[in-house]
Design a protein around this motif. Structure first.
Motif, PDB file in Angstrom:
ATOM      1  N   TYR A 175      14.181  44.561  36.996  1.00  0.00           N
ATOM      2  CA  TYR A 175      15.221  45.503  37.405  1.00  0.00           C
ATOM      3  C   TYR A 175      16.628  45.018  37.070  1.00  0.00           C
ATOM      4  N   ALA A 176      16.767  44.086  36.159  1.00  0.00           N
ATOM      5  CA  ALA A 176      18.075  43.526  35.808  1.00  0.00           C
ATOM      6  C   ALA A 176      19.060  44.584  35.317  1.00  0.00           C
ATOM      7  N   PRO A 177      18.678  45.511  34.448  1.00  0.00           N
ATOM      8  CA  PRO A 177      19.665  46.514  34.012  1.00  0.00           C
ATOM      9  C   PRO A 177      20.167  47.389  35.153  1.00  0.00           C
ATOM     10  N   TYR A 178      19.288  47.687  36.099  1.00  0.00           N
ATOM     11  CA  TYR A 178      19.691  48.534  37.213  1.00  0.00           C
ATOM     12  C   TYR A 178      20.605  47.807  38.188  1.00  0.00           C
ATOM     13  N   ILE A 179      20.547  46.492  38.175  1.00  0.00           N
ATOM     14  CA  ILE A 179      21.394  45.710  39.065  1.00  0.00           C
ATOM     15  C   ILE A 179      22.711  45.347  38.378  1.00  0.00           C
ATOM     16  N   THR A 180      22.645  44.924  37.119  1.00  0.00           N
ATOM     17  CA  THR A 180      23.846  44.428  36.454  1.00  0.00           C
ATOM     18  C   THR A 180      24.798  45.537  36.035  1.00  0.00           C
ATOM     19  N   PHE A 181      24.298  46.734  35.698  1.00  0.00           N
ATOM     20  CA  PHE A 181      25.207  47.793  35.269  1.00  0.00           C
ATOM     21  C   PHE A 181      26.185  48.199  36.365  1.00  0.00           C
ATOM     22  N   PRO A 182      25.746  48.475  37.575  1.00  0.00           N
ATOM     23  CA  PRO A 182      26.733  48.822  38.610  1.00  0.00           C
ATOM     24  C   PRO A 182      27.704  47.677  38.919  1.00  0.00           C
ATOM     25  N   VAL A 183      27.211  46.457  38.879  1.00  0.00           N
ATOM     26  CA  VAL A 183      28.088  45.312  39.135  1.00  0.00           C
ATOM     27  C   VAL A 183      29.128  45.207  38.018  1.00  0.00           C
ATOM     28  N   ALA A 184      28.713  45.336  36.779  1.00  0.00           N
ATOM     29  CA  ALA A 184      29.647  45.273  35.661  1.00  0.00           C
ATOM     30  C   ALA A 184      30.631  46.434  35.697  1.00  0.00           C
ATOM     31  N   PHE A 185      30.165  47.593  36.106  1.00  0.00           N
ATOM     32  CA  PHE A 185      31.043  48.763  36.208  1.00  0.00           C
ATOM     33  C   PHE A 185      32.134  48.535  37.243  1.00  0.00           C
ATOM     34  N   VAL A 186      31.775  48.014  38.395  1.00  0.00           N
ATOM     35  CA  VAL A 186      32.751  47.756  39.462  1.00  0.00           C
ATOM     36  C   VAL A 186      33.733  46.675  39.031  1.00  0.00           C
ATOM     37  N   VAL A 187      33.244  45.604  38.430  1.00  0.00           N
ATOM     38  CA  VAL A 187      34.129  44.528  37.979  1.00  0.00           C
ATOM     39  C   VAL A 187      35.083  45.049  36.913  1.00  0.00           C
ATOM     40  N   GLY A 188      34.598  45.861  35.985  1.00  0.00           N
ATOM     41  CA  GLY A 188      35.458  46.429  34.948  1.00  0.00           C
ATOM     42  C   GLY A 188      36.507  47.362  35.510  1.00  0.00           C
ATOM     43  N   ALA A 189      36.134  48.208  36.468  1.00  0.00           N
ATOM     44  CA  ALA A 189      37.086  49.140  37.063  1.00  0.00           C
ATOM     45  C   ALA A 189      38.165  48.396  37.837  1.00  0.00           C
ATOM     46  N   VAL A 190      37.766  47.385  38.582  1.00  0.00           N
ATOM     47  CA  VAL A 190      38.752  46.598  39.337  1.00  0.00           C
ATOM     48  C   VAL A 190      39.690  45.881  38.371  1.00  0.00           C
ATOM     49  N   GLY A 191      39.155  45.305  37.308  1.00  0.00           N
ATOM     50  CA  GLY A 191      39.992  44.619  36.327  1.00  0.00           C
ATOM     51  C   GLY A 191      40.944  45.566  35.623  1.00  0.00           C
ATOM     52  N   TYR A 192      40.468  46.758  35.300  1.00  0.00           N
ATOM     53  CA  TYR A 192      41.308  47.754  34.639  1.00  0.00           C
ATOM     54  C   TYR A 192      42.495  48.139  35.523  1.00  0.00           C
ATOM     55  N   HIS A 193      42.217  48.468  36.765  1.00  0.00           N
ATOM     56  CA  HIS A 193      43.290  48.877  37.669  1.00  0.00           C
ATOM     57  C   HIS A 193      44.212  47.715  38.020  1.00  0.00           C
ATOM     58  N   LEU A 194      43.681  46.525  38.117  1.00  0.00           N
ATOM     59  CA  LEU A 194      44.508  45.354  38.384  1.00  0.00           C
ATOM     60  C   LEU A 194      45.447  45.081  37.218  1.00  0.00           C
ATOM     61  N   GLU A 195      44.953  45.243  36.004  1.00  0.00           N
ATOM     62  CA  GLU A 195      45.793  45.027  34.832  1.00  0.00           C
ATOM     63  C   GLU A 195      46.944  46.033  34.792  1.00  0.00           C
ATOM     64  N   TRP A 196      46.673  47.300  35.044  1.00  0.00           N
ATOM     65  CA  TRP A 196      47.755  48.295  35.045  1.00  0.00           C
ATOM     66  C   TRP A 196      48.712  48.091  36.214  1.00  0.00           C
ATOM     67  N   PHE A 197      48.216  47.553  37.330  1.00  0.00           N
ATOM     68  CA  PHE A 197      49.088  47.253  38.459  1.00  0.00           C
ATOM     69  C   PHE A 197      50.049  46.112  38.106  1.00  0.00           C
ATOM     70  N   ILE A 198      49.544  45.103  37.402  1.00  0.00           N
ATOM     71  CA  ILE A 198      50.386  43.973  37.015  1.00  0.00           C
ATOM     72  C   ILE A 198      51.375  44.377  35.932  1.00  0.00           C
ATOM     73  N   ARG A 199      50.927  45.123  34.940  1.00  0.00           N
ATOM     74  CA  ARG A 199      51.801  45.542  33.844  1.00  0.00           C
ATOM     75  C   ARG A 199      52.845  46.554  34.278  1.00  0.00           C
ATOM     76  N   GLY A 200      52.496  47.404  35.191  1.00  0.00           N
ATOM     77  CA  GLY A 200      53.378  48.506  35.548  1.00  0.00           C
ATOM     78  C   GLY A 200      53.026  49.721  34.702  1.00  0.00           C
ATOM     79  N   THR A 201      53.694  50.818  34.967  1.00  0.00           N
ATOM     80  CA  THR A 201      53.402  52.030  34.208  1.00  0.00           C
ATOM     81  C   THR A 201      54.010  51.922  32.823  1.00  0.00           C
ATOM     82  N   PRO A 202      53.263  52.246  31.820  1.00  0.00           N
ATOM     83  CA  PRO A 202      53.801  52.150  30.460  1.00  0.00           C
ATOM     84  C   PRO A 202      54.804  53.261  30.186  1.00  0.00           C
ATOM     85  N   LYS A 203      55.845  52.911  29.447  1.00  0.00           N
ATOM     86  CA  LYS A 203      56.835  53.915  29.067  1.00  0.00           C
ATOM     87  C   LYS A 203      56.317  54.660  27.846  1.00  0.00           C
ATOM     88  N   PRO A 204      56.374  55.966  27.881  1.00  0.00           N
ATOM     89  CA  PRO A 204      55.876  56.691  26.712  1.00  0.00           C
ATOM     90  C   PRO A 204      56.801  56.471  25.527  1.00  0.00           C
TER      91      PRO A 204
END
Length: 90
Positions: free
Chosen positions: A12-41
């Motif tokens: 059951y490794a794919p069923y366990i690792t995919f949600p964990v990787a998804f959560v880690v990726g989402a947290v990292g994505y939002h953390l990166e944009w929080f640190i960078r700030g909003t990009p200027k168009p």
């Protein structure tokens, strides 16, 4: 008990690792944009637009009525391919 646990984890490794990787990726994505700030168009030109502008700047100083004739252009082509059926110049 451990062999049974490892067999289940391997099965059951794919069923366990995919949600964990998804959560880690989402947290990292939002953390990166929080640190960078909003990009200027910023407006970026496409490669095609930059090429057209460069070619227009190159043509500014040139006289567009003075072009190389087609006969002169043929002299720079390889003799083996295009002059095969043409009579030789005398």
């Amino acid at each position: 008990m451990w062999p049974l646990y490892w067999a289940a984890a391997r099965t059951y490794a794919p069923y366990i690792t995919f949600p964990v990787a998804f959560v880690v990726g989402a947290v990292g994505y939002h953390l990166e944009w929080f640190i960078r700030g909003t990009p200027k168009p910023r407006e970026q030109k496409s490669i095609l637009e930059m090429r057209e502008e460069r070619k227009l700047q190159e043509q500014e100083g040139l006289d567009s009525t003075q072009v190389v004739s087609l006969k002169e252009k043929l002299e720079f082509t390889p003799r083996a391919a295009l002059n095969r059926n043409r009579p030789e110049k005398s």
